[in-house]
Design a protein around this motif. Structure first.
Motif, PDB file in Angstrom:
ATOM      1  N   GLN A  51       0.827  -1.206   0.000  1.00  0.00           N
ATOM      2  CA  GLN A  51       0.000   0.000   0.000  1.00  0.00           C
ATOM      3  C   GLN A  51       0.862   1.257   0.000  1.00  0.00           C
ATOM      4  O   GLN A  51       0.579   2.213  -0.741  1.00  0.00           O
ATOM      5  N   LEU A  52       1.892   1.249   0.828  1.00  0.00           N
ATOM      6  CA  LEU A  52       2.751   2.421   0.915  1.00  0.00           C
ATOM      7  C   LEU A  52       3.448   2.683  -0.420  1.00  0.00           C
ATOM      8  O   LEU A  52       3.513   3.832  -0.888  1.00  0.00           O
ATOM      9  N   ALA A  53       3.959   1.640  -1.053  1.00  0.00           N
ATOM     10  CA  ALA A  53       4.609   1.801  -2.350  1.00  0.00           C
ATOM     11  C   ALA A  53       3.629   2.343  -3.385  1.00  0.00           C
ATOM     12  O   ALA A  53       3.973   3.213  -4.197  1.00  0.00           O
ATOM     13  N   SER A  54       2.393   1.848  -3.342  1.00  0.00           N
ATOM     14  CA  SER A  54       1.370   2.313  -4.276  1.00  0.00           C
ATOM     15  C   SER A  54       1.037   3.786  -4.054  1.00  0.00           C
ATOM     16  O   SER A  54       0.887   4.555  -5.010  1.00  0.00           O
ATOM     17  N   ILE A  55       0.954   4.197  -2.784  1.00  0.00           N
ATOM     18  CA  ILE A  55       0.659   5.606  -2.469  1.00  0.00           C
ATOM     19  C   ILE A  55       1.793   6.510  -2.946  1.00  0.00           C
ATOM     20  O   ILE A  55       1.563   7.579  -3.517  1.00  0.00           O
ATOM     21  N   LEU A  56       3.025   6.084  -2.728  1.00  0.00           N
ATOM     22  CA  LEU A  56       4.169   6.898  -3.116  1.00  0.00           C
ATOM     23  C   LEU A  56       4.296   7.036  -4.627  1.00  0.00           C
ATOM     24  O   LEU A  56       4.719   8.071  -5.138  1.00  0.00           O
ATOM     25  N   ILE A  57       3.917   5.986  -5.347  1.00  0.00           N
ATOM     26  CA  ILE A  57       4.095   5.992  -6.805  1.00  0.00           C
ATOM     27  C   ILE A  57       2.864   6.534  -7.524  1.00  0.00           C
ATOM     28  O   ILE A  57       2.956   7.401  -8.402  1.00  0.00           O
ATOM     29  N   PHE A  58       1.700   6.024  -7.146  1.00  0.00           N
ATOM     30  CA  PHE A  58       0.474   6.343  -7.887  1.00  0.00           C
ATOM     31  C   PHE A  58      -0.471   7.274  -7.134  1.00  0.00           C
ATOM     32  O   PHE A  58      -1.438   7.765  -7.696  1.00  0.00           O
ATOM     33  N   GLY A  59      -0.217   7.510  -5.859  1.00  0.00           N
ATOM     34  CA  GLY A  59      -1.142   8.299  -5.061  1.00  0.00           C
ATOM     35  C   GLY A  59      -2.154   7.402  -4.361  1.00  0.00           C
ATOM     36  O   GLY A  59      -2.206   6.196  -4.592  1.00  0.00           O
ATOM     37  N   GLY A  60      -2.948   8.003  -3.492  1.00  0.00           N
ATOM     38  CA  GLY A  60      -3.945   7.250  -2.744  1.00  0.00           C
ATOM     39  C   GLY A  60      -5.130   8.131  -2.412  1.00  0.00           C
ATOM     40  O   GLY A  60      -5.325   9.188  -3.020  1.00  0.00           O
ATOM     41  N   THR A  61      -5.912   7.711  -1.428  1.00  0.00           N
ATOM     42  CA  THR A  61      -7.040   8.515  -0.983  1.00  0.00           C
ATOM     43  C   THR A  61      -6.527   9.772  -0.285  1.00  0.00           C
ATOM     44  O   THR A  61      -5.375   9.823   0.150  1.00  0.00           O
ATOM     45  N   PRO A  62      -7.365  10.805  -0.153  1.00  0.00           N
ATOM     46  CA  PRO A  62      -6.923  12.014   0.557  1.00  0.00           C
ATOM     47  C   PRO A  62      -6.409  11.724   1.969  1.00  0.00           C
ATOM     48  O   PRO A  62      -5.430  12.325   2.410  1.00  0.00           O
ATOM     49  N   GLN A  63      -7.051  10.790   2.665  1.00  0.00           N
ATOM     50  CA  GLN A  63      -6.617  10.440   4.012  1.00  0.00           C
ATOM     51  C   GLN A  63      -5.229   9.789   3.986  1.00  0.00           C
ATOM     52  O   GLN A  63      -4.368  10.104   4.813  1.00  0.00           O
ATOM     53  N   GLU A  64      -5.023   8.883   3.023  1.00  0.00           N
ATOM     54  CA  GLU A  64      -3.716   8.225   2.907  1.00  0.00           C
ATOM     55  C   GLU A  64      -2.625   9.216   2.522  1.00  0.00           C
ATOM     56  O   GLU A  64      -1.507   9.164   3.057  1.00  0.00           O
ATOM     57  N   MET A  65      -2.931  10.125   1.617  1.00  0.00           N
ATOM     58  CA  MET A  65      -1.944  11.134   1.202  1.00  0.00           C
ATOM     59  C   MET A  65      -1.592  12.051   2.373  1.00  0.00           C
ATOM     60  O   MET A  65      -0.426  12.402   2.575  1.00  0.00           O
ATOM     61  N   LEU A  66      -2.608  12.424   3.158  1.00  0.00           N
ATOM     62  CA  LEU A  66      -2.371  13.266   4.332  1.00  0.00           C
ATOM     63  C   LEU A  66      -1.490  12.544   5.337  1.00  0.00           C
ATOM     64  O   LEU A  66      -0.530  13.116   5.873  1.00  0.00           O
ATOM     65  N   THR A  67      -1.789  11.284   5.582  1.00  0.00           N
ATOM     66  CA  THR A  67      -1.037  10.497   6.557  1.00  0.00           C
ATOM     67  C   THR A  67       0.420  10.341   6.143  1.00  0.00           C
ATOM     68  O   THR A  67       1.340  10.535   6.948  1.00  0.00           O
ATOM     69  N   VAL A  68       0.638   9.995   4.870  1.00  0.00           N
ATOM     70  CA  VAL A  68       1.994   9.702   4.407  1.00  0.00           C
ATOM     71  C   VAL A  68       2.809  10.970   4.210  1.00  0.00           C
ATOM     72  O   VAL A  68       3.952  11.064   4.679  1.00  0.00           O
ATOM     73  N   TYR A  69       2.239  11.975   3.539  1.00  0.00           N
ATOM     74  CA  TYR A  69       3.038  13.131   3.140  1.00  0.00           C
ATOM     75  C   TYR A  69       3.076  14.249   4.179  1.00  0.00           C
ATOM     76  O   TYR A  69       4.087  14.938   4.311  1.00  0.00           O
TER      77      TYR A  69
END
Length: 334
Positions: free
Chosen positions: A37-55
């Motif tokens: 999931q983390l790799a997918s968020i970093l490469i392709f993006g994710g939900t607004p909540q996931e982007m907020l959490t990670v970035y």
């Protein structure tokens, strides 16, 4: 030829290890994200909540761990070069204590409802660290010459003890909210910062890293005997003062963001010196990478060892650093 090949291989291994630790550090937190999931968020993006959490939360903390670790490690390396003593570091030479006392006084005198401007705490930390370092520097010199490298360390320990005593006196007068804020800062934590701190610290760390690396030949000369340095035409007192103050500003800037994290500036230069020798062209990059690795690893351990709660990273670094300091001390006496 073997040495020439060994250094690029070592740098490659350290960079890859830091990258792996950085990715692992990003995966840690209350909201579970698998590695996929983390790799997918970093490469392709994710939900607004996931982007907020990670970035906005995890990425800030991970980047600060790298930058602060590098900054503290490099400042420790410069302290050891200037003093010609492998026991020297920002925490042992009063920089952390001086910065801590000045920040504590700032918090003590600031209205809790008003809060602090983003520039006030770093400025106070740099001022406090510089005053402490200047005091120790002045106490160590007689007739324009350093009396002894061990005198420098002993003066640093004495001044640091006095500054810690003043910190305790200040703690008595703090209310519960300010006491918690100051206590967390004194132990060391990189939680709760923002991209503003990342941006400012990135500029500071990169500028000083570039400055010290560009000065690697002068730093090599300063590590020689004093008579040799003077014979080569280096204004030794001016050079020592310049690099000492630059290291103080770098260390105090890191301390302003993360609090009083000790031992990184002691351990990492020592290990780097054993790996690649004393030539600063190789010594400084390895020291910086080791500093980033140590703080990212320590902060990751602090987040998982008592999960879902977390320990302050300064405690983990101290648990690693204190035994190593005793080892260095015993080896130096031997």
């Amino acid at each position: 030829m073997k040495s020439t090949l060994r250094y690029p291989a070592l740098i490659t291994v350290l960079v890859l290890f830091l990258a792996v630790l950085f990715f692992w550090h990003l995966s840690l937190g209350y909201h579970y994200l698998s590695k996929e999931q983390l790799a997918s968020i970093l490469i392709f993006g994710g939900t607004p909540q996931e982007m907020l959490t990670v970035y906005d939360f995890r990425m800030v903390r991970s980047l600060l761990a790298v930058l602060i670790g590098m900054g503290l490690a490099i400042s420790g390396a410069i302290f050891q070069t200037v003093s010609k003593n492998e026991l020297a570091s920002p925490s042992l030479l009063g920089v952390n204590a001086g910065a801590g006392l000045m920040v504590m006084l700032l918090i003590y005198m600031t209205d809790a409802a008003k809060g602090l401007e983003i520039w006030e705490q770093p400025l106070a930390a740099v001022l406090g660290g510089a005053l402490a370092a200047l005091t120790i520097y002045r106490l160590t010199y007689r007739s324009g010459h350093m009396t002894s490298t061990y005198t420098l360390v002993l003066n640093g320990i004495a001044v640091t003890a006095g500054l810690h005593a003043l910190q305790i006196l200040c703690l008595v007068g703090l209310d519960s909210t300010k006491f918690h804020q100051v206590n967390t800062w004194l132990i060391g934590s990189i939680f709760g910062n923002s991209w503003s701190q990342v941006t400012v610290l990135l500029v500071i760390v990169c500028l000083f890293l570039a400055f010290f690396f560009a000065s690697h030949e002068t730093l090599d000369i300063l590590s020689l005997k004093e008579e040799t340095v003077i014979g080569l035409g280096i204004p030794i007192n001016r050079a020592r003062f310049l690099y000492l103050m630059a290291a103080v500003v770098l260390a105090a800037s890191c301390v302003a963001v993360a609090g009083s994290i000790g031992f990184i500036g002691l351990i990492c230069p020592h290990i780097a010196r054993r790996l690649v020798g004393v030539m600063h062209r190789r010594f400084l990059p390895v020291t910086a990478l080791l500093g980033g690795i140590l703080l990212v690893l320590s902060d990751g351990v602090a987040r998982v060892v008592i999960a879902p709660d977390e320990m302050l990273v300064g405690l983990i670094v101290s648990l690693i650093g204190a035994p190593y300091f005793l080892y260095i001390l015993a080896r130096s006496r031997g």
